[in-house]
Design a protein around this motif. Sequence first.
Motif, PDB file in Angstrom:
ATOM      1  N   VAL A  32       0.819  -1.200   0.000  1.00 30.33           N
ATOM      2  CA  VAL A  32       0.000   0.000   0.000  1.00 30.33           C
ATOM      3  C   VAL A  32       0.858   1.257   0.000  1.00 30.33           C
ATOM      4  O   VAL A  32       1.942   1.292   0.592  1.00 30.33           O
ATOM      5  N   ALA A  33       0.341   2.269  -0.677  1.00 28.95           N
ATOM      6  CA  ALA A  33       0.962   3.590  -0.611  1.00 28.95           C
ATOM      7  C   ALA A  33       0.404   4.330   0.599  1.00 28.95           C
ATOM      8  O   ALA A  33      -0.721   4.076   1.030  1.00 28.95           O
ATOM      9  N   ASN A  52       5.317   5.959  -1.948  1.00 26.79           N
ATOM     10  CA  ASN A  52       4.805   4.764  -2.603  1.00 26.79           C
ATOM     11  C   ASN A  52       5.148   3.520  -1.779  1.00 26.79           C
ATOM     12  O   ASN A  52       5.752   3.597  -0.711  1.00 26.79           O
ATOM     13  N   TRP A  53       4.772   2.374  -2.304  1.00 28.37           N
ATOM     14  CA  TRP A  53       4.877   1.152  -1.530  1.00 28.37           C
ATOM     15  C   TRP A  53       6.299   0.809  -1.121  1.00 28.37           C
ATOM     16  O   TRP A  53       6.541   0.281  -0.033  1.00 28.37           O
ATOM     17  N   ASP A  73       9.097   2.007   7.065  1.00 20.96           N
ATOM     18  CA  ASP A  73       9.810   0.788   7.408  1.00 20.96           C
ATOM     19  C   ASP A  73       8.821  -0.355   7.229  1.00 20.96           C
ATOM     20  O   ASP A  73       7.970  -0.592   8.096  1.00 20.96           O
ATOM     21  N   ASN A  74       8.896  -1.037   6.120  1.00 21.99           N
ATOM     22  CA  ASN A  74       7.916  -2.082   5.830  1.00 21.99           C
ATOM     23  C   ASN A  74       8.055  -3.273   6.779  1.00 21.99           C
ATOM     24  O   ASN A  74       7.089  -3.998   7.009  1.00 21.99           O
ATOM     25  N   GLN A 102      -0.063   0.539  -5.076  1.00 21.08           N
ATOM     26  CA  GLN A 102       1.334   0.779  -4.768  1.00 21.08           C
ATOM     27  C   GLN A 102       1.767   2.226  -5.015  1.00 21.08           C
ATOM     28  O   GLN A 102       2.725   2.707  -4.421  1.00 21.08           O
ATOM     29  N   LYS A 103       1.037   2.920  -5.900  1.00 20.69           N
ATOM     30  CA  LYS A 103       1.425   4.276  -6.275  1.00 20.69           C
ATOM     31  C   LYS A 103       0.792   5.284  -5.322  1.00 20.69           C
ATOM     32  O   LYS A 103      -0.388   5.184  -4.995  1.00 20.69           O
TER      33      LYS A 103
END
Length: 124
Positions: A32-33, A52-53, A73-74, A102-103
């Motif tokens: 997800v963005a 963005n993602w 921080d994913n 994602q954008k």
Amino acid sequence: QVQLVESGGGLVQAGGSLRLSCAASGRTFSSVAMGWFRQAPGKEREFVAAINWSGSSRYYADSVKGRFTIFRDNAKNTVYLQMNSLKPEDTAVYYCAARTVQKSSWLSYEYDYWGQGTQVTVSS
């Protein structure tokens, strides 16, 4: 579904710094963005920053460019907003938002999920 919880707001003097955090749960965060928006009393919600993602693309409102930094921080399912050189006009409730693509986007209506907001107050 994505649940978002912001933290890190508070009272700071002009010229000071704050770091906002937004913890996400419920969906693969890396897909997800994310965006940060803010709303001051009597004003409409406005765009602050978006990412963005992957973190490879970031956008900022002109009013915060050079002072604020958005990063994520994913591994921790968290997006941050580092705010430096704060001004009284930055006083607002800050919201993070998630977009299930994602954008990223600067348009609030393109975001699907919102946090409850965190108050930032900058004194002169």
